[in-house]
Structures are given as structure tokens and as C-alpha cells.
Design a protein around this motif. Structure first.
Motif, short mmCIF file in Angstrom:
data_model
loop_
_atom_site.label_atom_id
_atom_site.label_comp_id
_atom_site.label_asym_id
_atom_site.label_seq_id
_atom_site.Cartn_x
_atom_site.Cartn_y
_atom_site.Cartn_z
N UNK A 101 0.82 -1.45 0.02
CA UNK A 101 0.03 -0.14 0.13
C UNK A 101 0.82 1.48 -0.16
N UNK A 102 1.93 1.06 0.90
CA UNK A 102 2.64 2.54 1.15
C UNK A 102 3.36 2.66 -0.43
N UNK A 103 3.80 1.52 -1.16
CA UNK A 103 4.61 1.61 -2.23
C UNK A 103 3.60 2.14 -3.38
N UNK A 104 2.32 1.80 -3.41
CA UNK A 104 1.43 2.20 -4.30
C UNK A 104 0.85 3.75 -4.07
N UNK A 105 0.84 3.95 -2.90
CA UNK A 105 0.69 5.64 -2.52
C UNK A 105 1.93 6.39 -3.18
N UNK A 106 3.11 5.93 -2.77
CA UNK A 106 4.16 6.77 -3.19
C UNK A 106 4.30 6.68 -4.66
N UNK A 107 3.97 5.78 -5.54
CA UNK A 107 3.91 5.54 -6.86
C UNK A 107 2.91 6.61 -7.38
#
Length: 200
Positions: free
Chosen positions: A30-36
Motif C-alpha cells: 500500500x505504501x509503495x502504491x501511494x508513493x507511486x
């Protein structure tokens, strides 16, 4: 007790492994998707050209709006002034109507007394003992005349529409009492000022 400790240790280890799995498989993706998403949005904003702001055009438009607003306010003030003046004029004319009716009241009283004394209507104001109609001229009253069967006619001057007049007609009741009816001809303001009178 040994069994309890083993079960307790197994539950603790299982809980730890569940939290570790949750963090690894759910939270981090989730964090990776938000950063992306944030990075992609920043790229889009960097690539979108910003419009140039033309301050002189904006200033001209603001001046135009201010001029239109000032003109609108001036029109509103002028309309309000005209309305107030029209109302004041109508009030003044209403006062003249009331004055005319007051002047005619003396005729009405004199004619009523004459009829009750003599049993008939006089031919004119002089026979009824009333002063000449010229004595009652004033305000907006051009003349007050006594007509047939005791009708009192108040003619107005050019303050009102041409031919404007109020006529007071006596009605003799079987009891001998006299009631007066009012008829109006001419200016519409007469009807508004004297609502009990009939328009002819």
C-alpha cells in the motif's frame, strides 16, 4: 503448566508471524502504491504547462466590472429617487383630494339642512344660503357647484386629469334621513384616494 506455556509461546509466535506477514504483504505494498501515485501526480504537474497570468488584462477586466457596478448602483439610486418623488407627488395630490372633499362637506351640510327644512332641494347654492362657489376655489378645486336634486359637483383643476370631478349625490331614505353617495370621473388617483366612491 508446561502445556500452557507451550501453547502460550505458540500463540505469541503465531501472532508475531501474522503481524510480520500483514506488514510484508499488505502495508508495504500500500505504501509503495501511494508513493507511486504521488510520484505520478508530481510528474503530471511538472509536465502540465502553467498558464501565464496577464495582470494588465485582469486589471482592465476588474476596472470594467467596477464601472458596470457603479452604473448599476447609480441606476438603482435614480430609480429609488424617482419612486420616492412619485410617491411624494401622489401623497400631495391625495392631500388635495381630501381638501376638496372637506370643501364640499360644507355644501353637503347646507343642502341637508335646506332639504330637511323645506322638503325639497334648492335650485342652486345661493338659494341654499351657501357662499358662491368662487369662495371655495383653492387647492386643486376649480369649482364646487350645486346641481339638480342636491348633487354637489367638485371640479378639479389641471393638477388632475382633464375633466376630473367628484359628485356627491343625496339619497333621501323613507325615514327622512339623507345619505350621500359619491361618484368619481377622471383621474384614477381619485378612486384610490376615495375607495368608497363609484367610478363613472
Amino acid at each position: 503448566m508446561k502445556q500452557f506455556l507451550l501453547t502460550f509461546a505458540a500463540v505469541l509466535i503465531g501472532g508475531f508471524l501474522a503481524l510480520l506477514g500483514y506488514d510484508h504483504f499488505i502495508v508495504k505494498p500500500r505504501e509503495a502504491a501511494t508513493r507511486a501515485e504521488a510520484a505520478a501526480e508530481a510528474d503530471v504537474q511538472r509536465q502540465t504547462p502553467r498558464p501565464d497570468v496577464d495582470l494588465s488584462r485582469s486589471r482592465d477586466e476588474a476596472k470594467k466590472v467596477a464601472v458596470e457596478l457603479e452604473a448599476s448602483v447609480q441606476r438603482s439610486v435614480e430609480n429609488a429617487r424617482n419612486t420616492i418623488e412619485a410617491q411624494a407627488s401622489e401623497m400631495g395630490r391625495r392631500e388635495l383630494i381630501v381638501d376638496a372633499v372637506r370643501r364640499a362637506t360644507m355644501f353637503r351640510v347646507g343642502l341637508t339642512e335646506y332639504y330637511q327644512t323645506n322638503g325639497r332641494w334648492p335650485r342652486d347654492a345661493e338659494e341654499a344660503g351657501l357662499p358662491p362657489s368662487e369662495d371655495f376655489r383653492g387647492g386643486a378645486v376649480r369649482s364646487i357647484e350645486v346641481g339638480q336634486r342636491g348633487v354637489v359637483e367638485v371640479a378639479f383643476d389641471n393638477t388632475f386629469a382633464a375633466g376630473s370631478r367628484v359628485m356627491l349625490r343625496p339619497l333621501v331614505k323613507p325615514s327622512g334621513m339623507i345619505e350621500w353617495e359619491c361618484d368619481i370621473v377622471g383621474d384614477p388617483l381619485l378612486k384610490r384616494a376615495l375607495p368608497r366612491c363609484k367610478s363613472l
